[in-house]
Motif scaffolding. Sequence first.
Motif, PDB file in Angstrom:
ATOM      1  N   ASN A  99      -6.764 -48.060 -27.279  1.00  0.00           N
ATOM      2  CA  ASN A  99      -5.943 -46.966 -26.226  1.00  0.00           C
ATOM      3  C   ASN A  99      -4.733 -47.226 -26.280  1.00  0.00           C
ATOM      4  OD1 ASN A  99      -6.397 -46.012 -23.829  1.00  0.00           O
ATOM      5  ND2 ASN A  99      -7.390 -47.367 -22.746  1.00  0.00           N
TER       6      ASN A  99
ATOM      7  N   LEU B 174     -11.849 -47.962 -22.800  1.00  0.00           N
ATOM      8  CA  LEU B 174     -11.675 -48.858 -21.804  1.00  0.00           C
ATOM      9  C   LEU B 174     -12.303 -50.037 -22.346  1.00  0.00           C
ATOM     10  CD1 LEU B 174     -11.958 -47.412 -18.393  1.00  0.00           C
ATOM     11  CD2 LEU B 174     -10.201 -47.586 -19.437  1.00  0.00           C
TER      12      LEU B 174
ATOM     13  N   TRP C 197      -2.723 -48.118  -5.624  1.00  0.00           N
ATOM     14  CA  TRP C 197      -0.700 -46.984  -6.448  1.00  0.00           C
ATOM     15  C   TRP C 197      -1.527 -45.425  -5.598  1.00  0.00           C
ATOM     16  CZ3 TRP C 197      -1.648 -46.906 -12.888  1.00  0.00           C
ATOM     17  CH2 TRP C 197      -1.609 -48.335 -13.185  1.00  0.00           C
TER      18      TRP C 197
ATOM     19  N   TYR D 274       3.761 -41.879 -14.249  1.00  0.00           N
ATOM     20  CA  TYR D 274       3.143 -43.112 -12.637  1.00  0.00           C
ATOM     21  C   TYR D 274       3.339 -44.128 -12.978  1.00  0.00           C
ATOM     22  CZ  TYR D 274       3.560 -38.208 -10.956  1.00  0.00           C
ATOM     23  OH  TYR D 274       3.705 -36.854 -10.612  1.00  0.00           O
ATOM     24  N   GLY D 275       2.348 -44.597 -14.084  1.00  0.00           N
ATOM     25  CA  GLY D 275       1.270 -45.661 -14.874  1.00  0.00           C
ATOM     26  C   GLY D 275       3.043 -46.668 -14.573  1.00  0.00           C
TER      27      GLY D 275
ATOM     28  N   HIS E 234      -5.350 -48.704 -14.037  1.00  0.00           N
ATOM     29  CA  HIS E 234      -5.991 -46.982 -14.213  1.00  0.00           C
ATOM     30  C   HIS E 234      -4.521 -45.870 -13.130  1.00  0.00           C
ATOM     31  CE1 HIS E 234      -9.250 -49.110 -15.961  1.00  0.00           C
ATOM     32  NE2 HIS E 234      -9.151 -49.908 -15.207  1.00  0.00           N
ATOM     33  N   VAL E 235      -4.875 -44.883 -13.798  1.00  0.00           N
ATOM     34  CA  VAL E 235      -4.384 -43.534 -13.420  1.00  0.00           C
ATOM     35  C   VAL E 235      -6.097 -43.121 -13.395  1.00  0.00           C
ATOM     36  CG1 VAL E 235      -3.681 -41.635 -13.159  1.00  0.00           C
ATOM     37  CG2 VAL E 235      -2.064 -43.512 -13.300  1.00  0.00           C
TER      38      VAL E 235
ATOM     39  N   ALA F 278      -2.630 -45.739 -24.222  1.00  0.00           N
ATOM     40  CA  ALA F 278      -1.810 -45.502 -23.304  1.00  0.00           C
ATOM     41  C   ALA F 278      -1.969 -46.832 -22.353  1.00  0.00           C
ATOM     42  CB  ALA F 278      -2.702 -43.890 -22.370  1.00  0.00           C
TER      43      ALA F 278
ATOM     44  N   HIS G 120     -15.129 -42.054 -22.112  1.00  0.00           N
ATOM     45  CA  HIS G 120     -14.041 -42.773 -21.520  1.00  0.00           C
ATOM     46  C   HIS G 120     -13.982 -44.714 -21.431  1.00  0.00           C
ATOM     47  CE1 HIS G 120     -10.180 -43.473 -18.755  1.00  0.00           C
ATOM     48  NE2 HIS G 120     -10.810 -44.090 -18.611  1.00  0.00           N
TER      49      HIS G 120
ATOM     50  N   ARG H   3       1.159 -48.755 -24.450  1.00  0.00           N
ATOM     51  CA  ARG H   3       2.547 -48.363 -24.713  1.00  0.00           C
ATOM     52  C   ARG H   3       2.883 -48.589 -23.116  1.00  0.00           C
ATOM     53  NH1 ARG H   3       3.875 -43.433 -27.574  1.00  0.00           N
ATOM     54  NH2 ARG H   3       5.786 -42.941 -26.384  1.00  0.00           N
ATOM     55  N   THR H   4       2.154 -47.567 -22.240  1.00  0.00           N
ATOM     56  CA  THR H   4       2.424 -48.256 -20.453  1.00  0.00           C
ATOM     57  C   THR H   4       3.601 -49.864 -20.217  1.00  0.00           C
ATOM     58  OG1 THR H   4       1.303 -46.306 -20.399  1.00  0.00           O
ATOM     59  CG2 THR H   4       1.504 -47.835 -17.861  1.00  0.00           C
TER      60      THR H   4
ATOM     61  N   ASN I 275       0.124 -40.364 -17.889  1.00  0.00           N
ATOM     62  CA  ASN I 275       1.189 -39.748 -19.194  1.00  0.00           C
ATOM     63  C   ASN I 275       2.409 -38.587 -18.100  1.00  0.00           C
ATOM     64  OD1 ASN I 275       2.799 -39.770 -21.128  1.00  0.00           O
ATOM     65  ND2 ASN I 275       1.397 -38.347 -22.549  1.00  0.00           N
ATOM     66  N   ARG I 276       2.958 -39.407 -17.142  1.00  0.00           N
ATOM     67  CA  ARG I 276       3.560 -38.260 -16.067  1.00  0.00           C
ATOM     68  C   ARG I 276       4.855 -39.479 -16.077  1.00  0.00           C
ATOM     69  NH1 ARG I 276       1.105 -34.221 -12.424  1.00  0.00           N
ATOM     70  NH2 ARG I 276      -0.479 -33.359 -13.954  1.00  0.00           N
TER      71      ARG I 276
HETATM   72  C1  COA Z   1      -3.018 -47.115 -18.476  1.00  0.00           C
HETATM   73  C2  COA Z   1      -2.698 -45.590 -17.843  1.00  0.00           C
HETATM   74  C3  COA Z   1      -2.531 -46.627 -16.122  1.00  0.00           C
HETATM   75  C4  COA Z   1      -1.136 -45.281 -18.306  1.00  0.00           C
HETATM   76  O1  COA Z   1      -0.123 -44.427 -17.058  1.00  0.00           O
HETATM   77  P1  COA Z   1       0.236 -43.657 -17.130  1.00  0.00           P
HETATM   78  O2  COA Z   1       0.917 -42.542 -15.919  1.00  0.00           O
HETATM   79  O3  COA Z   1      -0.840 -42.034 -17.744  1.00  0.00           O
HETATM   80  O4  COA Z   1       1.429 -44.171 -17.930  1.00  0.00           O
HETATM   81  P2  COA Z   1       2.878 -43.241 -18.030  1.00  0.00           P
HETATM   82  O5  COA Z   1       2.992 -41.818 -17.550  1.00  0.00           O
HETATM   83  O6  COA Z   1       3.438 -44.080 -17.020  1.00  0.00           O
HETATM   84  O7  COA Z   1       3.410 -43.667 -19.325  1.00  0.00           O
HETATM   85  C5  COA Z   1       3.902 -44.433 -20.084  1.00  0.00           C
HETATM   86  C6  COA Z   1       4.305 -44.666 -21.344  1.00  0.00           C
HETATM   87  O8  COA Z   1       2.756 -44.470 -22.018  1.00  0.00           O
HETATM   88  C7  COA Z   1       3.249 -43.250 -23.012  1.00  0.00           C
HETATM   89  N1  COA Z   1       2.054 -42.893 -22.706  1.00  0.00           N
HETATM   90  C8  COA Z   1       0.599 -42.419 -21.363  1.00  0.00           C
HETATM   91  N2  COA Z   1      -0.272 -42.562 -21.556  1.00  0.00           N
HETATM   92  C9  COA Z   1      -1.028 -41.875 -23.554  1.00  0.00           C
HETATM   93  C10 COA Z   1      -1.645 -41.359 -24.646  1.00  0.00           C
HETATM   94  N3  COA Z   1      -1.941 -41.051 -24.268  1.00  0.00           N
HETATM   95  N4  COA Z   1      -0.376 -41.346 -25.182  1.00  0.00           N
HETATM   96  C11 COA Z   1       0.577 -42.226 -26.348  1.00  0.00           C
HETATM   97  N5  COA Z   1       0.702 -41.955 -25.527  1.00  0.00           N
HETATM   98  C12 COA Z   1       0.609 -42.289 -23.670  1.00  0.00           C
HETATM   99  C13 COA Z   1       3.891 -42.940 -22.406  1.00  0.00           C
HETATM  100  O9  COA Z   1       4.647 -41.332 -23.260  1.00  0.00           O
HETATM  101  C14 COA Z   1       4.631 -44.044 -21.918  1.00  0.00           C
HETATM  102  O10 COA Z   1       5.623 -44.031 -22.784  1.00  0.00           O
HETATM  103  P3  COA Z   1       7.202 -43.802 -23.278  1.00  0.00           P
HETATM  104  O11 COA Z   1       7.885 -43.216 -21.783  1.00  0.00           O
HETATM  105  O12 COA Z   1       7.584 -44.922 -23.512  1.00  0.00           O
HETATM  106  O13 COA Z   1       7.423 -42.347 -24.657  1.00  0.00           O
HETATM  107  C15 COA Z   1      -3.572 -44.595 -17.958  1.00  0.00           C
HETATM  108  O14 COA Z   1      -2.938 -43.596 -19.018  1.00  0.00           O
HETATM  109  C16 COA Z   1      -4.795 -44.468 -17.274  1.00  0.00           C
HETATM  110  O15 COA Z   1      -5.173 -44.837 -16.762  1.00  0.00           O
HETATM  111  N6  COA Z   1      -5.541 -44.218 -18.363  1.00  0.00           N
HETATM  112  C17 COA Z   1      -6.690 -44.518 -18.758  1.00  0.00           C
HETATM  113  C18 COA Z   1      -6.849 -45.722 -17.784  1.00  0.00           C
HETATM  114  C19 COA Z   1      -6.779 -46.581 -18.835  1.00  0.00           C
HETATM  115  O16 COA Z   1      -7.005 -46.869 -20.513  1.00  0.00           O
HETATM  116  N7  COA Z   1      -6.599 -47.885 -18.517  1.00  0.00           N
HETATM  117  C20 COA Z   1      -6.384 -49.068 -19.108  1.00  0.00           C
HETATM  118  C21 COA Z   1      -7.823 -50.053 -18.885  1.00  0.00           C
HETATM  119  S1  COA Z   1      -7.038 -52.023 -19.922  1.00  0.00           S
END
Ligand code: COA
Length: 177
Positions: free
Chosen positions: A132, A31, A66, A103-104, A92-93, A134, A27, A137-138, A100-101
């Motif tokens: 990375n 990051l 959060w 909230y982010g 960070h969640v 997520a 992980h 996309r977020t 991926n629900r």
């Molecule tokens: C990055 C993070 C905060 C995003 O929060 P989240 O709650 O997972 O994101 P959401 O559910 O609001 O999704 C937002 C968008 O990202 C996409 N997404 C989220 N996780 C994804 C994944 N693993 N793979 C592909 N797309 C992803 C969602 O589909 C959505 O896009 P869409 O609605 O256009 O399809 C969370 O995934 C996390 O904590 N990840 C681990 C920590 C990290 O990588 N932090 C970044 C450091 S800079």
Amino acid sequence: MTTTVREMTDSEFGIVIDYFFKSTPEHLETLGVDPTRLPTPDSWRERFQRDRARPIEQRASLVVIWLGDNQPLGFSTSDKIAYGEQANMHLHVVDPERRNRGYGAECVRQSADIYFERLKLKRLFCEPNAFNVAPNRTLQKAGFKYLKTHMTVPGPLNFHQAVTRWVMERQACGRKN
Ligand SMILES: CC(C)(COP(=O)(O)OP(=O)(O)OC[C@H]1O[C@@H](n2cnc3c(N)ncnc32)[C@H](O)[C@@H]1OP(=O)(O)O)[C@@H](O)C(=O)NCCC(=O)NCCS
């Protein structure tokens, strides 16, 4: 679930410390964090408390928690702060099961509102690891605009890596200050 975002208190900073120290090497790699660069928990907590005691104009960082239905869900930190100008944010969640629900993206929007308001920013940047998916996309979903992909060491905890640079300008932020 109702999400709320507010500034983190001293007693809540353990959430940040635990998150990084309990993360798997995989992980941290995702990051872009080098585990050998993490401060010791005590020095990290002490640094956070000392910084929080400073006037907002002199802060090195601003950390928000959060909450989902008033329980900790994640956090965002901002650093590289030039008060009245710009800062960088991180997202960070904590619990993988709650990612991926939706909230982010919502919490990023609320965090950005707080950073713009408290730090009187003109623009807010975020530079996640380019591989990375997520956060990339977020950020787009939350209203950030893509600027470029480049190689850099994005912060003191990071190794040299490819990052994507995203920006949110003040006029794009929900709360205009
Ligand atoms: C990055 C993070 C905060 C995003 O929060 P989240 O709650 O997972 O994101 P959401 O559910 O609001 O999704 C937002 C968008 O990202 C996409 N997404 C989220 N996780 C994804 C994944 N693993 N793979 C592909 N797309 C992803 C969602 O589909 C959505 O896009 P869409 O609605 O256009 O399809 C969370 O995934 C996390 O904590 N990840 C681990 C920590 C990290 O990588 N932090 C970044 C450091 S800079």
